[in-house]
Every structure is written in C-alpha cells, then in structure tokens.
Design a protein around this motif. Structure first.
Motif, PDB file in Angstrom:
ATOM      1  N   VAL A  61     -15.184  -4.972   1.546  1.00 14.42           N
ATOM      2  CA  VAL A  61     -14.544  -4.797   0.654  1.00 14.42           C
ATOM      3  C   VAL A  61     -13.551  -3.965   0.110  1.00 14.42           C
ATOM      4  N   SER A  62     -14.801  -3.201   0.355  1.00 12.64           N
ATOM      5  CA  SER A  62     -14.157  -1.487  -0.200  1.00 12.64           C
ATOM      6  C   SER A  62     -13.314  -0.706   1.055  1.00 12.64           C
ATOM      7  N   GLU A  63     -13.335  -1.500   1.820  1.00 18.75           N
ATOM      8  CA  GLU A  63     -12.579  -0.884   3.010  1.00 18.75           C
ATOM      9  C   GLU A  63     -11.399  -1.561   3.066  1.00 18.75           C
ATOM     10  N   LEU A  64     -11.425  -2.891   2.819  1.00 19.02           N
ATOM     11  CA  LEU A  64     -10.399  -3.826   3.386  1.00 19.02           C
ATOM     12  C   LEU A  64      -9.604  -3.086   1.291  1.00 19.02           C
ATOM     13  N   LEU A  65     -10.457  -3.450   0.485  1.00 19.99           N
ATOM     14  CA  LEU A  65      -9.068  -2.568  -0.777  1.00 19.99           C
ATOM     15  C   LEU A  65      -8.079  -1.352  -0.291  1.00 19.99           C
ATOM     16  N   ALA A  66      -8.721  -0.249   0.374  1.00 19.79           N
ATOM     17  CA  ALA A  66      -8.604   0.853   1.165  1.00 19.79           C
ATOM     18  C   ALA A  66      -7.095   1.268   1.606  1.00 19.79           C
ATOM     19  N   ARG A  67      -7.715   0.005   2.264  1.00 19.77           N
ATOM     20  CA  ARG A  67      -6.121  -0.872   3.115  1.00 19.77           C
ATOM     21  C   ARG A  67      -5.212  -0.539   2.772  1.00 19.77           C
ATOM     22  N   VAL A  68      -5.592  -2.120   1.816  1.00 20.00           N
ATOM     23  CA  VAL A  68      -4.731  -2.446   0.749  1.00 20.00           C
ATOM     24  C   VAL A  68      -3.937  -0.966  -0.218  1.00 20.00           C
ATOM     25  N   LYS A  69      -4.266  -0.791  -0.332  1.00 22.05           N
ATOM     26  CA  LYS A  69      -4.137   0.428  -1.109  1.00 22.05           C
ATOM     27  C   LYS A  69      -3.405   1.645  -0.439  1.00 22.05           C
ATOM     28  N   GLY A  70      -3.981   1.833   0.428  1.00 19.96           N
ATOM     29  CA  GLY A  70      -3.313   2.390   1.735  1.00 19.96           C
ATOM     30  C   GLY A  70      -1.432   1.856   2.144  1.00 19.96           C
ATOM     31  N   LEU A  71      -1.307   0.923   2.318  1.00 16.09           N
ATOM     32  CA  LEU A  71      -0.296  -0.063   3.221  1.00 16.09           C
ATOM     33  C   LEU A  71       0.686   0.233   1.740  1.00 16.09           C
ATOM     34  N   LEU A  72       0.564  -0.178   1.014  1.00 19.22           N
ATOM     35  CA  LEU A  72       1.265  -0.358  -0.687  1.00 19.22           C
ATOM     36  C   LEU A  72       1.721   1.032  -0.984  1.00 19.22           C
ATOM     37  N   ARG A  73       0.692   1.921  -0.509  1.00 21.27           N
ATOM     38  CA  ARG A  73       1.732   3.241  -1.152  1.00 21.27           C
ATOM     39  C   ARG A  73       2.531   4.050   0.355  1.00 21.27           C
ATOM     40  N   ARG A  74       2.664   3.655   1.808  1.00 17.98           N
ATOM     41  CA  ARG A  74       3.357   3.158   2.421  1.00 17.98           C
ATOM     42  C   ARG A  74       4.779   2.813   2.721  1.00 17.98           C
ATOM     43  N   ALA A  75       4.351   1.748   2.039  1.00 20.06           N
ATOM     44  CA  ALA A  75       5.209   0.051   2.155  1.00 20.06           C
ATOM     45  C   ALA A  75       6.391   1.111   0.667  1.00 20.06           C
ATOM     46  N   SER A  76       5.430   1.276  -0.338  1.00 16.83           N
ATOM     47  CA  SER A  76       6.367   1.691  -2.195  1.00 16.83           C
ATOM     48  C   SER A  76       5.547   2.178  -2.371  1.00 16.83           C
ATOM     49  N   PRO A  77       6.557   3.545  -2.105  1.00 15.17           N
ATOM     50  CA  PRO A  77       5.986   4.620  -2.147  1.00 15.17           C
ATOM     51  C   PRO A  77       6.566   4.789  -3.530  1.00 15.17           C
ATOM     52  N   GLU A  78       7.681   4.414  -3.952  1.00 18.22           N
ATOM     53  CA  GLU A  78       8.375   4.363  -5.244  1.00 18.22           C
ATOM     54  C   GLU A  78       7.496   3.728  -6.663  1.00 18.22           C
ATOM     55  N   ARG A  79       6.391   2.757  -6.225  1.00 12.32           N
ATOM     56  CA  ARG A  79       5.107   3.058  -7.259  1.00 12.32           C
ATOM     57  C   ARG A  79       4.839   3.525  -7.996  1.00 12.32           C
ATOM     58  N   LEU A  80       4.937   4.786  -7.267  1.00 10.43           N
ATOM     59  CA  LEU A  80       3.737   5.838  -7.848  1.00 10.43           C
ATOM     60  C   LEU A  80       4.284   6.884  -7.976  1.00 10.43           C
ATOM     61  N   ALA A  81       6.255   6.557  -8.293  1.00  9.11           N
ATOM     62  CA  ALA A  81       6.893   7.833  -8.456  1.00  9.11           C
ATOM     63  C   ALA A  81       6.597   7.715 -10.265  1.00  9.11           C
ATOM     64  N   THR A  82       7.021   9.203 -10.898  1.00 12.54           N
ATOM     65  CA  THR A  82       7.025   8.919 -11.994  1.00 12.54           C
ATOM     66  C   THR A  82       8.208   8.879 -12.326  1.00 12.54           C
ATOM     67  N   ILE A  83       9.211   9.095 -11.586  1.00 11.61           N
ATOM     68  CA  ILE A  83      11.279   8.753 -12.346  1.00 11.61           C
ATOM     69  C   ILE A  83      11.399   8.137 -10.591  1.00 11.61           C
ATOM     70  N   LEU A  84      12.937   7.620 -11.590  1.00 14.14           N
ATOM     71  CA  LEU A  84      13.078   6.447 -10.652  1.00 14.14           C
ATOM     72  C   LEU A  84      14.370   6.339 -10.861  1.00 14.14           C
ATOM     73  N   SER A  85      15.280   6.803 -10.043  1.00  7.94           N
ATOM     74  CA  SER A  85      16.976   7.031  -9.780  1.00  7.94           C
ATOM     75  C   SER A  85      17.178   6.162  -9.131  1.00  7.94           C
ATOM     76  N   PHE A  86      18.618   6.219  -9.322  1.00  6.33           N
ATOM     77  CA  PHE A  86      19.666   5.527  -8.762  1.00  6.33           C
ATOM     78  C   PHE A  86      21.298   5.675  -8.811  1.00  6.33           C
ATOM     79  N   GLY A  87      22.001   6.369  -8.264  1.00  8.30           N
ATOM     80  CA  GLY A  87      23.515   7.060  -9.077  1.00  8.30           C
ATOM     81  C   GLY A  87      23.332   7.587  -9.829  1.00  8.30           C
ATOM     82  N   ASP A  88      24.116   7.589 -11.261  1.00  7.00           N
ATOM     83  CA  ASP A  88      23.961   8.210 -12.747  1.00  7.00           C
ATOM     84  C   ASP A  88      22.983   7.633 -13.517  1.00  7.00           C
ATOM     85  N   ILE A  89      21.620   6.736 -12.949  1.00  7.15           N
ATOM     86  CA  ILE A  89      20.579   6.268 -13.893  1.00  7.15           C
ATOM     87  C   ILE A  89      19.492   7.069 -13.666  1.00  7.15           C
ATOM     88  N   GLU A  90      18.584   7.335 -14.467  1.00  8.82           N
ATOM     89  CA  GLU A  90      17.069   7.915 -13.995  1.00  8.82           C
ATOM     90  C   GLU A  90      16.168   7.486 -14.892  1.00  8.82           C
TER      91      GLU A  90
END
Length: 234
Positions: A109-138
């Motif tokens: 299970v710990s291996e699966l959790l590590a793979r889930v976390k790694g895949l989410l990190r690669r697929a959605s780096p914006e989930r880890l970002a502190t600042i989100l921006s789009f055009g002139d919106i921050e």
C-alpha cells in the motif's frame, strides 16, 4: 483542495483498504465496482486520478482505459492499473493502452500511495503551487488573497474556491454538476442554479469597472477560464 481519486475495483476488501489509506492521506475517494458503471460515472465528472483494476465485470479495465484515452476530456487523466498479471507482455499491454503506471497484486500500500503522489505531482503541478496566475489575475494560497492588475480583490469563501478551482484547470470547461461536486462537495445538496449565482458574483468582484471578463460561458456545457482572455493580457 484535496485531489479526487476514483477507485474502480470489484474486490470489496481491497476497495475498503484503498479507500481507508487514500483518505488517510487526505484524498477524496469515490469507488465503483463495475467497469461499465465507471464508464458512465466518468462521463459525468472527472477525478484527478483513477486507480483501475484490469479485470472487472461489465467492462474490462483495459477497454475502459482505451475509451478514456479516446475522449478529449479524459485523454490526460492519470491512470494507475491494478492487476494480478505479472508477465512483462501484459504489463507492456497495459501501458500501451494508455495507463500511466502499473501495479501488480499483491502490492505494498505504501508503494501505491507513493505512485499516486508522484503521478499527481507530475500531472497537476499547480496543486503544489503557492501562487496561481492567469492573465492579470493572481491568487496567493498562503495569504488567501487575490489580485487583478495589482488591485486586491476581496472574494467570499465560495467565490475564492471557485476561482482557485478554475485557476487549477485553465481553459477547461466544467459543467454546473462538476463545479458543484468539486467546489461544494458531493455530500451537500445544492441546486445547480446556485452555481450561476456564484459565478455572477465572482464576475462582478473581478470586473467592477467593466474589465474584460475572464470567465467564459459555454452554452449547454458550463463555464471555463477564457484562454483568449489570458492571451490578451500578455
């Protein structure tokens, strides 16, 4: 926001184990036991990741994976395949069908959790970002503040969550039902028209002086952050 994971597995004991451990990691978990039911579920809402068993009643995991990769809205959806098949040829087949990762039963299970976390990190780096921006919106997650063209925008809690969700998925169209599930949560019953009300409030707060509207209404489909708006602001 917690990542949403769909577990498609017909072994009840394994589903319970996966749900318990994934929820303990802070993920929101949905579970479906049949491949055909998962296919219908995924046409109505899109999670952040799917844990998919190879052998399922109704529709095989391989066929479901193939269908998901054929649809534009789920083409990039992260998929981890679970299977008792350990032969290299079967592993290659699973990956060739479109799975992003492959875990052979029985697994740690710990291996699966590590793979889930790694895949989410690669697929959605914006989930880890502190600042989100789009055009002139921050949007600053740490400070819980929003600016447009350097002007601070005071949003209510729901409007903030809506904007944060849109900023995590720029350009992608979400139906009212998908927004209700992702922003309000599936455990709360709210009329879909409530989404229109809060979208209207968000627009007024972002555009008090008639600035270009960053939110695009897609007739019959829902709402999205307008990619043309972002290009115009560059």
């Amino acid at each position: 926001m917690a990542a949403r994971i769909l577990v498609v597995e017909d072994e009840e004991a394994l589903t319970t184990l996966l749900r318990y451990n994934l929820e303990a990691e802070g993920y929101e978990v949905e579970a479906v036991a049949r491949g055909d039911e998962a296919d219908t579920w995924l046409k109505e809402r899109i999670p952040d990741l799917v844990v998919l068993d190879w052998m399922l009643p109704g529709l095989s995991g391989i066929e479901l994976c193939r269908r998901l990769r054929a649809r534009p809205e789920t083409r990039q959806l992260p998929i981890i395949m679970l299977t008792a098949r350990g032969e290299e040829s079967e592993r290659v087949r699973g990956l060739a069908t479109g799975a992003d990762d492959y875990v052979v039963k029985p697994f740690s299970v710990s291996e699966l959790l590590a793979r889930v976390k790694g895949l989410l990190r690669r697929a959605s780096p914006e989930r880890l970002a502190t600042i989100l921006s789009f055009g002139d919106i921050e949007l600053d997650r740490d400070k819980h503040r929003v600016w447009r063209s350097g002007r601070q925008v005071d949003l209510g809690p729901t409007e903030y969550r809506l904007l944060e969700f849109f900023l995590e998925h720029p350009g992608r169209v979400f139906s009212r039902e998908q927004l209700l599930d992702s922003v309000w949560g599936r455990d709360i019953y709210i009329d879909e028209r409530t989404v229109d009300v809060h979208i209207g409030r968000l627009r007024k707060l972002l555009n008090p002086d008639g600035e270009p509207d960053p939110i695009r209404t897609v007739r019959g489909a829902g709402y999205a952050l307008d990619e043309q708006f972002a290009k115009a602001a560059e």
